[in-house]
Scaffold this motif. Structure first.
Motif, PDB file in Angstrom:
ATOM      1  N   GLY A 229      16.907 -12.868  -2.399  1.00 14.97           N
ATOM      2  CA  GLY A 229      15.748 -11.993  -2.667  1.00 14.97           C
ATOM      3  C   GLY A 229      15.999 -10.704  -2.122  1.00 14.97           C
ATOM      4  O   GLY A 229      16.629 -10.530  -0.923  1.00 14.97           O
ATOM      5  N   PHE A 230      15.509  -9.730  -2.911  1.00 10.01           N
ATOM      6  CA  PHE A 230      15.862  -8.176  -2.526  1.00 10.01           C
ATOM      7  C   PHE A 230      14.283  -7.380  -3.087  1.00 10.01           C
ATOM      8  O   PHE A 230      13.867  -7.747  -4.173  1.00 10.01           O
ATOM      9  N   ASP A 231      13.853  -6.424  -2.074  1.00 14.24           N
ATOM     10  CA  ASP A 231      12.890  -5.581  -2.626  1.00 14.24           C
ATOM     11  C   ASP A 231      13.002  -4.317  -1.660  1.00 14.24           C
ATOM     12  O   ASP A 231      13.828  -4.244  -0.802  1.00 14.24           O
ATOM     13  N   TYR A 232      12.229  -3.458  -2.117  1.00 16.03           N
ATOM     14  CA  TYR A 232      12.318  -2.107  -1.580  1.00 16.03           C
ATOM     15  C   TYR A 232      10.952  -1.349  -1.384  1.00 16.03           C
ATOM     16  O   TYR A 232      10.031  -1.754  -2.369  1.00 16.03           O
ATOM     17  N   GLY A 233      10.779  -0.523  -0.494  1.00 16.53           N
ATOM     18  CA  GLY A 233       9.309   0.171  -0.493  1.00 16.53           C
ATOM     19  C   GLY A 233       8.305  -1.161  -0.055  1.00 16.53           C
ATOM     20  O   GLY A 233       8.452  -1.920   0.838  1.00 16.53           O
ATOM     21  N   SER A 234       7.195  -0.914  -0.926  1.00 13.34           N
ATOM     22  CA  SER A 234       6.148  -1.935  -0.617  1.00 13.34           C
ATOM     23  C   SER A 234       6.289  -3.486  -1.206  1.00 13.34           C
ATOM     24  O   SER A 234       5.990  -4.273  -0.694  1.00 13.34           O
ATOM     25  N   GLY A 235       7.464  -3.292  -2.073  1.00 10.43           N
ATOM     26  CA  GLY A 235       7.984  -4.680  -2.452  1.00 10.43           C
ATOM     27  C   GLY A 235       7.081  -5.705  -2.704  1.00 10.43           C
ATOM     28  O   GLY A 235       5.969  -5.704  -3.280  1.00 10.43           O
ATOM     29  N   PHE A 236       7.619  -7.092  -2.512  1.00 13.59           N
ATOM     30  CA  PHE A 236       6.767  -8.226  -2.999  1.00 13.59           C
ATOM     31  C   PHE A 236       5.326  -8.201  -2.146  1.00 13.59           C
ATOM     32  O   PHE A 236       4.396  -8.983  -2.348  1.00 13.59           O
ATOM     33  N   GLU A 237       5.457  -7.531  -0.738  1.00 15.09           N
ATOM     34  CA  GLU A 237       4.333  -7.861   0.054  1.00 15.09           C
ATOM     35  C   GLU A 237       2.810  -7.193  -0.431  1.00 15.09           C
ATOM     36  O   GLU A 237       1.965  -7.754  -0.108  1.00 15.09           O
ATOM     37  N   HIS A 238       2.879  -6.109  -1.257  1.00 19.64           N
ATOM     38  CA  HIS A 238       1.866  -5.512  -1.837  1.00 19.64           C
ATOM     39  C   HIS A 238       1.605  -5.912  -3.131  1.00 19.64           C
ATOM     40  O   HIS A 238       0.880  -5.385  -3.918  1.00 19.64           O
ATOM     41  N   VAL A 239       2.070  -7.043  -3.659  1.00 17.20           N
ATOM     42  CA  VAL A 239       1.747  -7.435  -5.106  1.00 17.20           C
ATOM     43  C   VAL A 239       0.106  -7.652  -5.388  1.00 17.20           C
ATOM     44  O   VAL A 239      -0.421  -7.741  -6.165  1.00 17.20           O
ATOM     45  N   ASP A 240      -0.442  -7.918  -4.439  1.00 22.69           N
ATOM     46  CA  ASP A 240      -1.924  -8.164  -4.289  1.00 22.69           C
ATOM     47  C   ASP A 240      -2.962  -6.804  -4.277  1.00 22.69           C
ATOM     48  O   ASP A 240      -4.053  -7.110  -4.177  1.00 22.69           O
ATOM     49  N   LYS A 241      -2.037  -5.985  -3.798  1.00 22.68           N
ATOM     50  CA  LYS A 241      -2.815  -4.657  -3.663  1.00 22.68           C
ATOM     51  C   LYS A 241      -3.178  -3.717  -5.014  1.00 22.68           C
ATOM     52  O   LYS A 241      -2.666  -3.998  -6.011  1.00 22.68           O
ATOM     53  N   ARG A 242      -4.293  -3.191  -4.963  1.00 18.02           N
ATOM     54  CA  ARG A 242      -4.589  -2.361  -6.281  1.00 18.02           C
ATOM     55  C   ARG A 242      -3.927  -0.987  -6.152  1.00 18.02           C
ATOM     56  O   ARG A 242      -3.553  -0.585  -5.021  1.00 18.02           O
ATOM     57  N   GLY A 243      -3.926  -0.453  -7.366  1.00 22.48           N
ATOM     58  CA  GLY A 243      -2.899   0.936  -7.382  1.00 22.48           C
ATOM     59  C   GLY A 243      -3.781   1.815  -6.844  1.00 22.48           C
ATOM     60  O   GLY A 243      -3.239   2.817  -5.946  1.00 22.48           O
ATOM     61  N   SER A 244      -5.176   2.068  -6.956  1.00 17.72           N
ATOM     62  CA  SER A 244      -5.855   2.895  -5.924  1.00 17.72           C
ATOM     63  C   SER A 244      -5.782   2.797  -4.364  1.00 17.72           C
ATOM     64  O   SER A 244      -5.932   3.845  -3.939  1.00 17.72           O
ATOM     65  N   GLU A 245      -5.543   1.598  -4.133  1.00 21.64           N
ATOM     66  CA  GLU A 245      -5.312   1.309  -2.677  1.00 21.64           C
ATOM     67  C   GLU A 245      -3.979   1.696  -2.115  1.00 21.64           C
ATOM     68  O   GLU A 245      -3.912   2.347  -0.981  1.00 21.64           O
ATOM     69  N   MET A 246      -2.887   1.354  -2.970  1.00 22.87           N
ATOM     70  CA  MET A 246      -1.725   1.788  -2.658  1.00 22.87           C
ATOM     71  C   MET A 246      -1.296   3.460  -2.790  1.00 22.87           C
ATOM     72  O   MET A 246      -0.691   3.926  -1.610  1.00 22.87           O
ATOM     73  N   PHE A 247      -1.527   3.863  -3.871  1.00 21.26           N
ATOM     74  CA  PHE A 247      -1.073   5.017  -4.103  1.00 21.26           C
ATOM     75  C   PHE A 247      -1.907   6.250  -3.791  1.00 21.26           C
ATOM     76  O   PHE A 247      -1.687   7.590  -3.669  1.00 21.26           O
ATOM     77  N   LEU A 248      -3.192   5.895  -3.232  1.00 25.12           N
ATOM     78  CA  LEU A 248      -3.912   6.938  -2.652  1.00 25.12           C
ATOM     79  C   LEU A 248      -3.937   6.896  -0.916  1.00 25.12           C
ATOM     80  O   LEU A 248      -4.566   7.282  -0.349  1.00 25.12           O
ATOM     81  N   SER A 249      -2.993   5.936  -0.423  1.00 21.67           N
ATOM     82  CA  SER A 249      -2.771   5.670   1.070  1.00 21.67           C
ATOM     83  C   SER A 249      -2.184   7.115   1.658  1.00 21.67           C
ATOM     84  O   SER A 249      -1.410   7.848   0.991  1.00 21.67           O
ATOM     85  N   ASP A 250      -1.917   7.225   2.697  1.00 21.74           N
ATOM     86  CA  ASP A 250      -1.413   8.275   3.498  1.00 21.74           C
ATOM     87  C   ASP A 250       0.118   8.229   3.632  1.00 21.74           C
ATOM     88  O   ASP A 250       0.719   9.114   3.828  1.00 21.74           O
ATOM     89  N   ASP A 251       0.406   6.860   3.626  1.00 21.93           N
ATOM     90  CA  ASP A 251       2.095   6.737   3.714  1.00 21.93           C
ATOM     91  C   ASP A 251       2.597   6.153   2.454  1.00 21.93           C
ATOM     92  O   ASP A 251       2.663   4.964   1.955  1.00 21.93           O
ATOM     93  N   GLN A 252       2.720   7.345   1.616  1.00 25.95           N
ATOM     94  CA  GLN A 252       3.476   6.981   0.206  1.00 25.95           C
ATOM     95  C   GLN A 252       4.889   6.445   0.630  1.00 25.95           C
ATOM     96  O   GLN A 252       5.532   5.990  -0.340  1.00 25.95           O
ATOM     97  N   GLN A 253       5.653   7.106   1.568  1.00 21.28           N
ATOM     98  CA  GLN A 253       7.122   6.530   1.943  1.00 21.28           C
ATOM     99  C   GLN A 253       6.910   4.871   1.919  1.00 21.28           C
ATOM    100  O   GLN A 253       7.956   4.413   1.628  1.00 21.28           O
ATOM    101  N   LEU A 254       6.050   4.482   2.454  1.00 15.37           N
ATOM    102  CA  LEU A 254       6.037   3.047   2.733  1.00 15.37           C
ATOM    103  C   LEU A 254       6.197   2.431   1.355  1.00 15.37           C
ATOM    104  O   LEU A 254       6.467   1.242   1.065  1.00 15.37           O
TER     105      LEU A 254
END
Length: 376
Positions: A229-254
Motif C-alpha cells: 500500500g501507498f499513501d501521501y499527506g493525510s492518506g488513509f489515516e484521515h478517511v474518517d475526518k470531515r473536510g471542515s476539520e481537515m482543511f481548516l486546520s493549521d497544518d495544511q502540509q500534513l
C-alpha cells in the motif's frame, strides 16, 4: 519490465541465487564525484548491519543471509578516478551466501504468498532457488543506483529520508526491538510502515493528470517486494475526518503531503509505504501447494526477516529518487535555444525546400551570408 525511468534510467538484473545481481544506470551527468562510502552505508542499512552487533541484529529479526552477504560492489563501467564519465554506469554484486540446496524442495511446490505459482504459469519456467527474480535480494541493486541519484539531488539541496514508523500495532520506536524479538522467538512475522520525506523540491515538479508526482511515486513504491500500500499527506489515516476539520486546520502540509493537483507546492513531500509480513515462516512452510505427484522433502528452516519493513527503509529512499519527475529539478524548464541551420552551398535539392519550411518556430534559418537558396 526491469527498467525504471526515462532520461535517468535504471535497469536491474540478476537472480537471488545466480552468480550476481546488478544494474545499469544511464543518464548520469559527467563529472559527478561518487561518494562510495555513502553507497556502502546504504547497503549496510539494507542488510541490517547498522550496529555490528550480531546479537542485536538477531533480536531485530534480520535474515541471516542478509547479514552474511558482503554486498561488495564491482564497478564495470562509467566511472574513472571516482568520477562519472556521462556514460552508462554498470555494476554487479556477487552472491556469496545463496545456499541453493536449501531450496530443492521448491522444484515441485509453490509457497503461500510468493510469486512461485504466477511466474511458473506466466513464463512456463521459474528459478525456484530462493524466489529467483522475485526475491528481495534484487533491492540491493536499487540501493546502489538510488544512492548515486541521491548524491546528484543533494547538490541541488534536495534531501530524502525514510524511517520505520510502525511495526504491527507498535508505534513507539523504543519498543521495536523488544516487539520484534518476540515475533522472532515465535517463528512468526509481522508487517510495518515506512514513512519517507523529500525536502527541498521547488514548486512545480510534476504534471497534471497522468504524470502527477504521486502517481510516479506510487508506481515506483509498489514495485518494491512486499509493499502492499501507498499513501501521501493525510492518506488513509484521515478517511474518517470531515473536510471542515481537515482543511481548516493549521497544518495544511500534513493534509496535502506537499502535493496539490499532482504538482509540488514547495513544502516537504511526505508519503508512506505499507509492507506485509514475510509469507514464509515456521508456521506457513508446511502448507505448500504441490505441483506434481513428486514427493516433497521437509523444507528446511527459512532464512527470513521477522519484519521486512525494517530493511526496506533505504530501499524506499533509493527507489523514490529514481522516478522521472526528479530528473529535471527545474519546475519550468526553458525551451531549447534557436537552432541555427547553415549550408555551404547556394543550391539544395528541391525536396529539401518543404522540410525547411516545416522547421519549428523555435528554430531559425541562418544562410551564413549566402545568396538566397534556390531549388535545383
Amino acid at each position: 519490465m526491469n527498467t525504471l525511468g526515462k532520461y535517468f534510467r535504471f535497469t536491474s538484473f540478476g537472480e537471488s541465487h545466480g552468480l550476481a545481481i546488478g544494474g545499469v544506470l544511464d543518464g548520469v551527468p559527467a563529472g559527478i564525484e561518487i561518494n562510495f562510502a555513502m553507497i556502502r552505508k546504504a547497503l549496510d542499512r539494507r542488510a541490517g548491519r547498522t550496529t555490528g552487533d550480531d546479537v542485536n541484529e538477531k533480536a531485530r529479526g534480520i535474515s541471516p543471509r542478509a547479514m552474511h552477504e558482503p554486498d561488495e560492489v564491482e564497478w564495470l563501467s562509467g566511472i574513472v578516478d571516482g568520477k562519472t564519465l556521462g556514460a552508462p554506469i554498470a555494476f554487479l554484486i556477487r552472491n556469496h551466501d545463496a545456499r541453493s540446496e536449501d531450496y530443492e524442495w521448491l522444484k515441485h511446490s509453490y509457497r503461500l504468498g510468493h510469486a512461485d505459482f504466477t511466474y511458473q504459469q506466466k513464463y512456463g519456467i521459474r528459478d525456484h532457488r530462493g524466489g529467483g527474480r522475485a526475491s528481495a535480494r534484487e533491492t540491493a541493486s536499487r540501493v546502489v543506483a538510488g544512492t548515486i541519484a541521491k548524491q546528484i539531488l543533494e547538490k541541488e539541496n534536495i534531501h530524502i529520508h525514510a524511517e520505520l514508523i510502525q511495526i504491527g500495532s507498535e508505534t513507539n520506536p523504543e519498543k521495536f526491538t523488544t516487539y520484534l524479538s518476540t515475533i522472532q522467538q515465535e517463528g512468526d512475522s509481522i508487517g510495518g510502515i515506512v514513512q519517507c520525506k523529500i525536502i527541498g523540491l521547488p514548486v512545480g515538479v510534476g504534471e497534471p493528470i497522468f504524470d502527477k508526482l504521486q502517481s510516479h511515486l506510487a508506481f515506483a513504491m509498489m514495485s518494491i517486494n512486499a509493499c502492499k500500500g501507498f499513501d501521501y499527506g493525510s492518506g488513509f489515516e484521515h478517511v474518517d475526518k470531515r473536510g471542515s476539520e481537515m482543511f481548516l486546520s493549521d497544518d495544511q502540509q500534513l493534509v496535502t503531503g506537499g502535493i496539490a493537483g499532482g504538482i509540488t507546492d514547495g513544502t516537504p513531500i511526505v508519503f508512506r509505504c505499507v509492507f506485509k509480513p514475510t509469507p514464509s515462516n515456521k508456521h506457513t512452510l508446511g502448507h505448500l501447494i504441490h505441483t506434481t505427484n513428486h514427493s516433497v522433502s521437509e523444507p528446511k528452516r527459512a532464512r527470513m526477516d521477522a519484519c521486512v519493513a525494517v530493511r526496506a527503509v533505504p530501499v524506499v529512499e533509493a527507489t523514490a529518487v529514481t522516478i522521472p519527475p526528479f530528473i529535471v529539478t527545474s519546475p519550468n524548464p526553458l525551451p531549447p535555444p534557436p537552432i541555427a541551420l547553415q549550408f555551404s552551398a547556394t543550391v539544395v535539392p528541391a525536396y529539401i525546400i518543404p522540410l525547411l519550411n516545416s522547421i519549428p518556430e523555435q528554430c531559425s534559418f541562418v544562410p551564413s551570408s549566402l545568396p538566397p537558396i534556390a531549388a535545383q
